[in-house]
Design an enzyme around this catalytic site. Structure first.
Site, mmCIF file in Angstrom:
data_model
loop_
_atom_site.group_PDB
_atom_site.id
_atom_site.type_symbol
_atom_site.label_atom_id
_atom_site.label_comp_id
_atom_site.label_asym_id
_atom_site.label_seq_id
_atom_site.Cartn_x
_atom_site.Cartn_y
_atom_site.Cartn_z
ATOM 1 N N ILE A 52 0.868 -1.175 0.000
ATOM 2 C CA ILE A 52 0.000 0.000 0.000
ATOM 3 C C ILE A 52 0.903 1.223 0.000
ATOM 4 C CG2 ILE A 52 -1.688 1.276 1.397
ATOM 5 C CD1 ILE A 52 -2.687 -1.571 2.287
ATOM 6 N N GLU A 53 1.097 1.796 -1.167
ATOM 7 C CA GLU A 53 2.108 2.852 -1.272
ATOM 8 C C GLU A 53 1.458 4.230 -1.332
ATOM 9 O OE1 GLU A 53 5.220 1.958 -4.001
ATOM 10 O OE2 GLU A 53 5.079 -0.196 -3.687
#
Ligand SMILES: *[C@@H]1O[C@H](CO)[C@@H](O)[C@H](O)[C@H]1NC(C)=O
Ligand SMILES: *[C@@H]1O[C@H](CO)[C@@H](O)[C@H](O)[C@H]1NC(C)=O
Ligand SMILES: *[C@@H]1O[C@H](CO)[C@@H](O)[C@H](O)[C@H]1NC(C)=O
Ligand SMILES: *[C@@H]1O[C@H](CO)[C@@H](O)[C@H](O)[C@H]1NC(C)=O
Ligand SMILES: *[C@@H]1O[C@H](CO)[C@@H](O)[C@H](O)[C@H]1NC(C)=O
Length: 355
Positions: free
Chosen positions: A117-118
């Site tokens: 999850i960037e």
């Protein structure tokens, strides 16, 4: 069914140490250690150097043949987890998402999940707390439903709000099995000069780990991710001392970014470096190789990348500092053809991961 049982359910595991001396007991599961691999597709997984692989993160469609092969080698195969974090503020939505992932992993006999999850998150925002809660609840659900499974989380090269990823790093590290630190794309935010530089500069990379460790995160909770790709930068101007000045490409608040270049796989770099105008050069400050070339229209480019020499230096630090292991983005960026030069270069890239 051609599907084997989940790795963690293998009944013969008590007998393994005698047969497989390099396997270790990790959370009650006999498995291999050290190398964490992202697999993005294609057939190249058959040619990986499997000797030290611990985990394959499946960023590709499920493949039962790969699952069986991985389990025969004591290697975990884990799902990819990515979801818009704004949806995860709602606890019911979180539970639904986690349940779906656990059920998917179970139905495919898989061994965990890698959360990638960037997204930008601001300190102490609703999303900040939702992200920590997502990691906590995902880990609890996986560990409960699939004993011995692995839940990991991908973080930027430093915890200091890189790319506006202001996460609760100590909380997240404590609440999952380990962090995969992406020690690449380190020029995503250039604050001073707009000049091409290394994707994974040695000093900056090590500084990132020291920051994680200073926050109180144990080195054994950190896996170093290295790039098997580089950046090809078109230069506005190439100075005689090899400074490649870049177009301004702002990114998440910074004036310049590696978005001024494009990512190139290691196999393509190896095809180009010997015929480039400069040949392979070495930057002793960033401890990275690079080269210059002219494109068809005569414009200068500079390519920064990692090779066995730059990777080995970082891997020495992994061992010396007691990190958990090493991994790469991604396993499919090498040339797995039967060409003898390619075979030697590919073997050397895998070998560089072993200290
Ligand atoms: C890699 O595998 C070899 C052969 O199985 C083993 O001797 C070595 O200890 C392993 N290295 C690491 C770092 O796990
Ligand atoms: C829950 O997730 C769905 C997508 O799966 C999204 O459309 C919806 O807006 C989310 N609800 C909340 C309250 O975040
Ligand atoms: C970070 O997460 C940990 C574990 O859940 C929690 O104890 C801590 O209060 C959180 N930190 C902040 C600043 O919210
Ligand atoms: C490029 O040059 C290096 C060093 O001289 C050599 O080892 C390598 O085989 C060459 N690569 C190709 C594709 O010819
Ligand atoms: C690398 O970092 C160390 C310590 O932070 C510093 O002493 C050294 O000068 C740096 N080297 C370069 C080339 O930036």
């Amino acid at each position: 069914s051609y599907l084997r049982k989940s790795l963690v359910m293998r009944p013969e595991r008590e007998a393994l140490p005698a047969v497989c001396p390099h396997w270790v007991l990790d959370k009650g599961v006999w498995s291999r250690q050290w190398v964490f691999v992202f697999h993005v597709g294609r057939k190249s997984w058959k040619s990986y150097d499997w000797r030290n692989i611990s985990t394959i993160a499946l960023f590709a469609p499920f493949n039962p043949e790969l699952l069986c092969y991985a389990h025969s080698k004591g290697v975990r195969l884990v799902l990819k987890g990515d979801v818009p974090i704004k949806y995860m503020v709602d606890p019911a939505n979180r539970t639904a998402w986690i349940t779906e992932k656990v059920n998917l992993a179970k139905s495919q006999f898989m061994d965990g999940i890698n959360l990638d999850i960037e997204q930008p998150v601001f300190t102490e925002s609703l999303e900040y707390h939702a992200l920590t809660a997502l990691v906590k609840e995902t880990t609890e659900a996986f560990h409960h439903e699939i004993p011995g499974s692995q839940v990991t989380f991908d973080v930027a090269w430093s915890p200091d709000c890189v790319d506006l990823r202001c996460y609760n790093y100590t909380g997240i590290a404590a609440l999952c099995d380990f962090l995969f630190v992406m020690s690449y794309d380190e020029q995503s935010q250039m604050w001073t000069e707009c000049v091409a530089g290394a994707n994974s500069p040695y000093n900056q990379t090590l500084g990132g780990y020291e920051r994680f460790i200073n926050l109180g995160i144990a080195p054994s909770k950190l896996v170093m991710g290295v790039p098997w790709y580089g950046y090809d930068y078109p230069c506005l101007e190439l100075s005689p001392d090899n400074k490649c000045f870049l177009h301004k490409r702002p990114f998440r608040g910074a004036p310049c970014s590696d978005a001024a270049g494009k990512q190139v796989p290691y196999h393509a770099i190896m095809q180009q470096v010997n015929t480039s105008s400069s040949g392979r050069l070495w930057d002793n400050e960033q401890k990275s190789p690079y080269y210059n070339y002219k494109d068809k229209s005569g414009s200068d480019h500079q390519v920064w990348y990692d090779d066995p020499e730059s990777i080995s230096l970082k891997v020495s630090y992994v061992k010396a500092r007691g990190l958990r292991g090493v991994g790469m983005w991604n396993g499919d960026l090498l040339d797995y053809s039967s060409d003898p030069i390619a075979q030697q270069q590919t073997a050397a890239m895998w070998q560089a991961l072993i200290p």
